[in-house]
Write an enzyme that holds these catalytic residues in place. Structure first.
Site, short mmCIF file in Angstrom:
data_model
loop_
_atom_site.label_atom_id
_atom_site.label_comp_id
_atom_site.label_asym_id
_atom_site.label_seq_id
_atom_site.Cartn_x
_atom_site.Cartn_y
_atom_site.Cartn_z
N GLY A 146 28.83 20.64 27.24
CA GLY A 146 27.38 20.67 27.36
C GLY A 146 26.96 20.51 28.79
O GLY A 146 27.78 20.60 29.72
N MET B 231 26.11 17.90 30.41
CA MET B 231 26.57 16.70 31.10
C MET B 231 28.08 16.67 31.30
O MET B 231 28.58 15.94 32.15
CB MET B 231 26.12 15.45 30.36
CG MET B 231 24.64 15.18 30.50
SD MET B 231 24.16 13.62 29.72
CE MET B 231 24.48 13.96 28.01
N ASP C 141 16.92 11.43 23.53
CA ASP C 141 17.42 12.80 23.35
C ASP C 141 17.85 13.04 21.90
O ASP C 141 18.94 13.59 21.65
CB ASP C 141 18.58 13.06 24.32
CG ASP C 141 18.82 14.55 24.55
OD1 ASP C 141 17.91 15.36 24.25
OD2 ASP C 141 19.91 14.91 25.04
N LYS D 50 18.20 15.06 18.86
CA LYS D 50 18.21 16.49 18.55
C LYS D 50 19.43 16.74 17.67
O LYS D 50 20.35 15.90 17.59
CB LYS D 50 18.29 17.32 19.84
CG LYS D 50 19.52 17.05 20.68
CD LYS D 50 19.49 17.87 21.97
CE LYS D 50 20.72 17.56 22.84
NZ LYS D 50 20.69 18.32 24.11
N PRO D 51 19.49 17.88 16.97
CA PRO D 51 20.62 18.11 16.06
C PRO D 51 21.99 18.03 16.72
O PRO D 51 22.94 17.57 16.11
CB PRO D 51 20.33 19.52 15.52
CG PRO D 51 18.84 19.64 15.57
CD PRO D 51 18.43 18.91 16.83
#
Length: 296
Positions: free
Chosen positions: A21, A23, A141, A143-144
């Site tokens: 992702g 990060m 954060d 989120k799915p």
């Protein structure tokens, strides 16, 4: 980081990549000391040198230790924290329990999940948020992609506090002048977009997730980050039933309350929202939250 079988901190042998992702990377690894499989998240966004990078890593390590203290059945367990040398420079990594199952984003890609699953999973997210909020920790954060459905069907919340801690140029709770948005724009509460997140900002993001679970799409669509932020700040969200006609009026009321622009119009707390979600799920699920787990 490409070398498989690399060992971090003379202990964690990287086996195979699980995902990547903004990060960093997540790897399946083996703890050579305790002889067990684990998940290792390498925060590559903090790799590199310089005083600013060093300060960001120090803040990340400090906040990661705080969030690692959270112990709850619906929060992924953090086992260890360390730093590793990469081609880009020194970077921190987190060692977590290795989960079996799938991300909620993969579930949603197959279409709407239905009201029963939305209620059950939503209540479990709320239980995790209530635990964190009581400790003074915001997620920032939801989120799915940060919610994981285990092989047994329960839900775990991932990455508490990491979004803010991994911002290499954060200044308090404000959005930075470099444009780094702490959180994901598609799920971001209006006050968080303005740089003032609070506990009910996490509930707003959960409202976006519930909308997606019920309808298969987000309440707002936009081509880019600015478009999403503008929509969250100014646009009126649709009722879920206007997108998926089978959704009940009770769900419309709950989701639209969560998506209110004014935090004061949302549910007062994650615990209050959990109670409402259990009522929507039926009397069989209107039990108190699961007890906190005890560290061994």
């Amino acid at each position: 980081m490409e070398d498989r079988d690399r060992i971090l901190a003379d202990r964690y042998r990287l086996v195979r990549p699980l995902g990547q992702g903004g990060m960093g990377e997540v790897w399946e690894a083996r703890d050579e000391s305790l002889l067990r499989p684990v998940a290792v998240k390498v925060i590559s966004v903090l790799a590199g040198g310089g005083s600013r990078s060093g300060e960001a890593r120090a803040r990340f390590l400090r906040e990661a230790r705080i969030t690692a203290a959270l112990q709850h059945p619906h929060i992924v367990t953090v086992h260890d924290l360390g730093e590793a040398a990469t081609d880009e420079g020194t970077t921190p990594f987190l060692v977590m329990e290795l989960l079996r199952g799938q991300g909620l984003d993969a579930v949603i890609r197959r279409g709407p999940a239905g009201e029963a699953d939305a209620a059950r999973w939503g209540a479990q997210v709320c239980e995790a948020l209530a635990e964190a909020h009581a400790a003074g920790i915001l997620h920032r954060d939801i989120k799915p992609a940060n919610l994981f459905v285990t092989a047994l069907g329960s839900l775990k919340v991932l990455d508490f506090g990491i979004a803010r801690a991994a911002d290499p140029s954060a200044a308090g709770d404000r959005l930075t002048h470099t444009g780094f948005v702490v959180g994901s724009a598609a799920y971001m509460a209006p006050e968080q977009a303005r740089g003032h997140p609070e506990q009910r900002s996490d509930l707003y993001a959960l409202g976006c997730v519930l909308f997606e679970l019920l309808t298969g799409r987000l309440p707002f669509t936009a081509p880019d980050t600015v478009g999403y932020l503008t929509a969250h700040l100014h646009d009126v969200p649709p009722a879920p039933s206007s997108v998926a006609p089978g959704v009940s009026a009770a769900w419309d009321d709950l989701v639209l309350r969560l998506l209110a622009k004014d935090p004061g119009r949302r549910y007062d707390s994650a615990a209050a929202l959990a109670d409402e979600l259990r009522r929507l799920d039926g009397p069989a699920h209107a039990a108190p939250p699961a007890p906190r787990s005890t560290p061994t």
